[in-house]
Design an enzyme around this catalytic site. Structure first.
Site, PDB file in Angstrom:
ATOM      1  N   CYS A  72      50.422  42.625  43.827  1.00 49.92           N
ATOM      2  CA  CYS A  72      49.314  41.705  44.012  1.00 49.92           C
ATOM      3  C   CYS A  72      48.133  41.879  43.304  1.00 49.92           C
ATOM      4  O   CYS A  72      47.357  41.055  43.211  1.00 49.92           O
ATOM      5  CB  CYS A  72      49.164  41.994  45.599  1.00 49.92           C
ATOM      6  SG  CYS A  72      48.716  43.702  46.142  1.00 49.92           S
ATOM      7  N   GLU A  77      47.861  43.172  54.131  1.00 50.48           N
ATOM      8  CA  GLU A  77      47.063  43.016  52.664  1.00 50.48           C
ATOM      9  C   GLU A  77      48.008  42.056  52.183  1.00 50.48           C
ATOM     10  O   GLU A  77      49.224  42.366  51.918  1.00 50.48           O
ATOM     11  CB  GLU A  77      47.450  44.720  52.006  1.00 50.48           C
ATOM     12  CG  GLU A  77      46.746  44.964  50.912  1.00 50.48           C
ATOM     13  CD  GLU A  77      47.364  45.039  49.727  1.00 50.48           C
ATOM     14  OE1 GLU A  77      47.256  43.689  49.075  1.00 50.48           O
ATOM     15  OE2 GLU A  77      48.077  45.733  49.135  1.00 50.48           O
TER      16      GLU A  77
HETATM   17  C1  UN1 Z   1      50.743  45.267  45.868  1.00 45.47           C
HETATM   18  O1  UN1 Z   1      51.018  44.936  44.855  1.00 45.47           O
HETATM   19  O2  UN1 Z   1      51.115  44.810  46.858  1.00 45.47           O
HETATM   20  O3  UN1 Z   1      46.402  48.612  42.478  1.00 45.47           O
HETATM   21  C2  UN1 Z   1      49.526  46.200  46.137  1.00 45.47           C
HETATM   22  C3  UN1 Z   1      47.699  48.354  42.273  1.00 45.47           C
HETATM   23  C4  UN1 Z   1      48.818  48.509  43.340  1.00 45.47           C
HETATM   24  C5  UN1 Z   1      48.722  47.319  44.378  1.00 45.47           C
HETATM   25  C6  UN1 Z   1      49.590  47.454  45.690  1.00 45.47           C
HETATM   26  N1  UN1 Z   1      48.105  49.751  44.478  1.00 45.47           N
HETATM   27  O4  UN1 Z   1      48.245  47.799  41.365  1.00 45.47           O
END
Ligand code: UN1
Length: 508
Positions: A300, A266
């Site tokens: 992210c 991810e």
């Molecule tokens: C990350 O930022 O590494 O939806 C993933 C969201 C979080 C993102 C997680 N679940 O903002």
């Protein structure tokens, strides 16, 4: 119940924590120790971490391998029970975990509360998913006289490499999924956030996980990540972090002779939002500010490039300027603070450099002023650019790029987003329903958010993850996530061979 909790959190604020590798339930102290300082009060120490050396990496691999068959053969209910017990313990240790997250990662109190909540949700969600999907073999249809059963089980030793931006939630989310599916785990937390990871593993041991099933190796990519992912004994890697590192891990895994090992990655994004002229400007701006600047843009999922239809762009950018002037940047321990610091000096310098470069090439829309205090602060900044193509990398902080487009250019906008190769989140603001579906269908991303903010996916509600350069899937917090951590076996049995002969004999 805020007052009693606030009081408890306060008691942990001056605390100094210690951490180190945990091998087979034992804490190890190594000669390679690192001081941890607070991202918003740089002179204050938060604790000290022993980084794992080659020896701990070897030991962890041996212990995890040995523990695998027993753990994999446990009834799924037992594995789920350990996860539920861990979730209970996370809740019982709420104040310390909030304080750790806040002091070590510089998160605001609100973000730290959400972080612990999400970790609890991941543990409970995967516990339930495992019980529903892994408990009994699935009986498949087949011809008379034959039985076919599909069962799911762990693959072996899973390496879990997690990021500093969700130092508890993603750290435990990966581990919980791997363990629920029957694997044993070697976890390498981000080097910036080992203290909270250490606390989490201590709680896991307290929750009843056998010592062999979870090994913790604090350290960096070169000393810990590289030898772990190159080890012949591992059966899979779960990684959340940068696209570059995911590709490096992929190459390491691909070079292996003895096995084909899956990577669940991810990674980053170049997340866009498309706003057309029918959108509600106030709602747009509130969602833009939240999506781009919450958690100092260190998600992210965060919004990086806002596309605004020209007809409404002046109005929306005016409102955006006003909203950005209201943002409170500063001490993340104050409840009134919207954004705290970024994680460390390196991140701060890279972001400041990007801002100064952009100021030369493009037009500054707004920049929020910074507090007069030490800390790795970066001003929330909005910059108008011509095209998303000007951005060559993900800028992991509170920087928003804005592109104006004409209605006739919508397809060009969509293509330019797809051409980045990333595909994580997309925001759409429009009251034209047909148009929102058109855009949602055409942009290649994992999560589309319509007429709302585009961060903060909720476990089990918005399974989260991207495509292309943004990750391999399956989505975390979704019903398919556990499958990738598992291997399948189909057992086909000719049922006439034993039963048939026996009944013939009894007739005779
Ligand atoms: C990350 O930022 O590494 O939806 C993933 C969201 C979080 C993102 C997680 N679940 O903002």
């Amino acid at each position: 119940q805020w007052q009693p909790l606030a009081e408890q959190i306060r008691n942990y604020m001056n605390r100094s924590w210690q951490a180190g590798p945990i091998i087979n339930g034992e804490v190890v102290t190594t000669t390679n120790s690192k001081a941890v300082s607070c991202p918003y009060r740089i002179s204050e120490s938060v604790g000290e971490v022993s980084w794992a050396t080659e020896q701990e990496v070897k030991q962890a691999l041996a212990v995890a391998k040995e523990a695998f068959p027993t753990w994999n053969n446990q009834p799924v209910a037992k594995r789920a029970q350990c996860l539920q017990q861990l979730a209970d313990l996370l809740e019982a240790n709420l104040a310390e975990l909030i304080a750790l997250c806040h002091r070590e990662a510089g998160k605001t109190i609100q973000d730290s509360i959400d972080e612990v909540r999400e970790a609890v949700d991941f543990c409970r969600y995967y516990a339930v998913q495992a019980e529903q999907r892994f408990d009994k073999p699935q009986v498949l249809p087949g011809p008379t006289g034959e039985s076919n059963e599909l069962s799911l089980m762990g693959r072996g030793v899973f390496v879990c490499i997690s990021p500093w931006n969700f130092p508890l939630a993603i750290f435990l989310g990966q581990i919980a999924a791997a363990l629920a599916a029957g694997n044993t785990v070697i976890a390498k937390p981000a080097e910036q956030t080992s203290l909270i990871a250490f606390k989490a593993v201590q709680l896991m041991l307290e929750a009843g996980f056998p010592a062999g099933v979870i090994q913790l190796l604090p350290g960096d990519g070169a000393q810990v990540g590289a030898p772990l992912t190159a080890a012949e004994t591992i059966a899979g890697v779960a990684f959340t972090g940068s696209t570059d590192t995911a590709q490096l891990i992929n190459r390491t895994l691909a070079a292996r002779q003895g096995a084909i090992v899956p990577l669940i990655a991810e990674t980053g994004g170049q997340n866009a939002m498309i706003v057309d002229s029918t959108a509600l400007p106030e709602q747009v701006v509130s969602d833009v500010v939240h999506s781009a600047f919450a958690s100092a843009g260190q998600r992210c999922s965060a919004l990086r490039v806002l596309f605004v239809q020209e007809d409404v762009s002046d109005r929306i950018l005016d409102l955006l300027k006003g909203a950005m002037a209201e943002l409170e940047v500063g001490d993340p321990s104050l409840l009134s603070t919207d954004l705290g610091p970024v994680i460390d000096q390196q991140a701060q310098q890279q972001l400041l450099q990007h801002i100064s470069q952009m100021k030369q090439q493009a037009k500054l829309i707004a920049e929020t002023s910074l507090p007069d205090m030490s800390g790795y602060f970066v001003p929330p900044t909005a910059i108008e650019i011509e095209s998303i193509k000007q951005l060559t990398k993900e800028n992991f902080g509170p920087i928003l790029h804005v592109v104006r487009y004409r209605a006739s250019q919508l397809d060009q906008v969509i293509n330019s987003i797809n051409e980045t190769g990333f595909g994580l989140t997309l925001g759409v603001h429009s009251r034209n329903e047909a148009l929102t579906h058109y855009i949602a269908d055409k942009v290649n991303v994992g999560n589309v958010y319509v007429n709302r903010n585009q961060i903060g996916a909720v476990v089990g509600v918005q399974p989260f993850g991207g495509q292309g350069l943004s990750g391999t899937g399956p989505k975390a917090g979704g019903p398919h996530y556990l499958y990738r951590f598992a291997t399948e076996k189909v057992r086909t049995i000719n049922t006439t061979a034993v039963g048939g002969n026996a009944s013939l004999l009894s007739l005779a």
